[in-house]
Design a protein around this motif. Sequence first.
Motif, short mmCIF file in Angstrom:
data_model
loop_
_atom_site.label_atom_id
_atom_site.label_comp_id
_atom_site.label_asym_id
_atom_site.label_seq_id
_atom_site.Cartn_x
_atom_site.Cartn_y
_atom_site.Cartn_z
N SER A 289 -12.74 6.71 -8.30
CA SER A 289 -11.95 5.91 -7.36
C SER A 289 -10.45 5.99 -7.63
O SER A 289 -9.65 5.67 -6.74
CB SER A 289 -12.40 4.45 -7.40
OG SER A 289 -12.31 3.94 -8.71
N VAL A 290 -10.05 6.41 -8.84
CA VAL A 290 -8.63 6.46 -9.16
C VAL A 290 -8.15 7.87 -9.50
O VAL A 290 -6.95 8.09 -9.66
CB VAL A 290 -8.28 5.51 -10.34
CG1 VAL A 290 -8.81 4.11 -10.08
CG2 VAL A 290 -8.81 6.04 -11.66
N LYS A 291 -9.07 8.80 -9.59
CA LYS A 291 -8.74 10.17 -9.99
C LYS A 291 -7.71 10.76 -9.03
O LYS A 291 -7.84 10.64 -7.81
CB LYS A 291 -10.00 11.02 -10.02
CG LYS A 291 -9.88 12.30 -10.83
CD LYS A 291 -11.23 12.99 -10.92
CE LYS A 291 -12.25 12.17 -11.68
NZ LYS A 291 -13.55 12.85 -11.82
N GLY A 292 -6.68 11.38 -9.59
CA GLY A 292 -5.63 11.98 -8.78
C GLY A 292 -4.52 11.01 -8.41
O GLY A 292 -3.47 11.43 -7.91
N ARG A 293 -4.72 9.72 -8.64
CA ARG A 293 -3.70 8.72 -8.31
C ARG A 293 -3.18 8.00 -9.55
O ARG A 293 -2.02 7.59 -9.60
CB ARG A 293 -4.27 7.68 -7.34
CG ARG A 293 -4.74 8.27 -6.03
CD ARG A 293 -5.15 7.17 -5.05
NE ARG A 293 -6.26 6.36 -5.54
CZ ARG A 293 -6.19 5.04 -5.73
NH1 ARG A 293 -5.09 4.39 -5.45
NH2 ARG A 293 -7.25 4.39 -6.17
N PHE A 294 -4.04 7.81 -10.55
CA PHE A 294 -3.69 7.10 -11.77
C PHE A 294 -3.56 8.09 -12.92
O PHE A 294 -4.30 9.08 -12.98
CB PHE A 294 -4.75 6.07 -12.13
CG PHE A 294 -4.83 4.87 -11.22
CD1 PHE A 294 -4.17 4.81 -10.01
CD2 PHE A 294 -5.60 3.78 -11.60
CE1 PHE A 294 -4.26 3.71 -9.18
CE2 PHE A 294 -5.70 2.66 -10.79
CZ PHE A 294 -5.04 2.63 -9.58
N PRO B 235 0.84 -1.22 0.00
CA PRO B 235 0.00 0.00 0.00
C PRO B 235 0.86 1.26 0.00
O PRO B 235 1.88 1.32 0.68
CB PRO B 235 -0.79 -0.14 1.31
CG PRO B 235 -0.88 -1.61 1.54
CD PRO B 235 0.44 -2.16 1.06
N GLY B 236 0.44 2.22 -0.83
CA GLY B 236 1.21 3.44 -0.98
C GLY B 236 2.23 3.39 -2.09
O GLY B 236 2.82 4.43 -2.44
N GLY B 237 2.45 2.21 -2.63
CA GLY B 237 3.44 2.05 -3.68
C GLY B 237 2.90 2.41 -5.06
O GLY B 237 1.77 2.87 -5.21
N SER B 238 3.75 2.19 -6.07
CA SER B 238 3.42 2.54 -7.44
C SER B 238 3.71 1.37 -8.38
O SER B 238 4.58 0.54 -8.11
CB SER B 238 4.24 3.75 -7.90
OG SER B 238 3.96 4.89 -7.12
N LEU B 239 2.97 1.36 -9.46
CA LEU B 239 3.21 0.43 -10.57
C LEU B 239 2.89 1.15 -11.86
O LEU B 239 2.03 2.04 -11.88
CB LEU B 239 2.32 -0.82 -10.47
CG LEU B 239 2.70 -1.94 -9.52
CD1 LEU B 239 1.61 -3.01 -9.53
CD2 LEU B 239 4.04 -2.55 -9.88
N ARG B 240 3.54 0.74 -12.93
CA ARG B 240 3.18 1.23 -14.25
C ARG B 240 2.82 0.05 -15.13
O ARG B 240 3.66 -0.82 -15.38
CB ARG B 240 4.29 2.05 -14.91
CG ARG B 240 3.80 2.72 -16.18
CD ARG B 240 4.84 3.62 -16.81
NE ARG B 240 5.78 2.90 -17.65
CZ ARG B 240 6.43 3.43 -18.68
NH1 ARG B 240 6.23 4.70 -19.00
NH2 ARG B 240 7.31 2.72 -19.37
N LEU B 241 1.59 0.03 -15.60
CA LEU B 241 1.15 -1.00 -16.53
C LEU B 241 1.38 -0.51 -17.96
O LEU B 241 1.26 0.67 -18.25
CB LEU B 241 -0.33 -1.30 -16.34
CG LEU B 241 -0.78 -1.70 -14.94
CD1 LEU B 241 -2.28 -2.04 -14.95
CD2 LEU B 241 0.03 -2.85 -14.41
N SER B 242 1.70 -1.46 -18.82
CA SER B 242 1.86 -1.18 -20.25
C SER B 242 0.96 -2.12 -21.04
O SER B 242 0.68 -3.24 -20.61
CB SER B 242 3.31 -1.40 -20.69
OG SER B 242 4.18 -0.54 -20.01
N CYS B 243 0.52 -1.65 -22.18
CA CYS B 243 -0.27 -2.47 -23.10
C CYS B 243 0.29 -2.26 -24.49
O CYS B 243 0.27 -1.14 -25.00
CB CYS B 243 -1.74 -2.10 -23.04
SG CYS B 243 -2.77 -2.91 -24.27
#
Length: 115
Positions: free
Chosen positions: A62-67, A13-21
């Motif tokens: 739910s993800v606005k401001g974080r994603f 929790p609090g961490g980051s990930l970057r997804l790619s497609c």
Amino acid sequence: VQLVESGGGLVQPGGSLRLSCAASGFTFSTYAMTWYRQAPGKERELAATISSNGISSYYADSVKGRFTISRDNAKNLVYLQMNSLKPEDTAVYYCYASYKGYAYWGQGTQVTVSS
């Protein structure tokens, strides 16, 4: 046609990930691109979407401001940068391409947020 997601995994929790497609087999630059997610026992929901030219984007509350969703039309890639991750972000994340009557799904990548 292929949409191949990558970048998922286990994060605290609090961490980051970057997804790619990575997209292939269609004219990527004409398609709007969307990241959906599906948590266990829940329906698939839209997380973020971006227009074909990358100018417009939309986020679920739910993800606005974080994603942050972005795309590179020269490389046929779409990204989802996820920051300040929460346990409730745990889900399979799917890449989705749409243009008029055409639509394609990726196979999904698992994101688990847990300590």
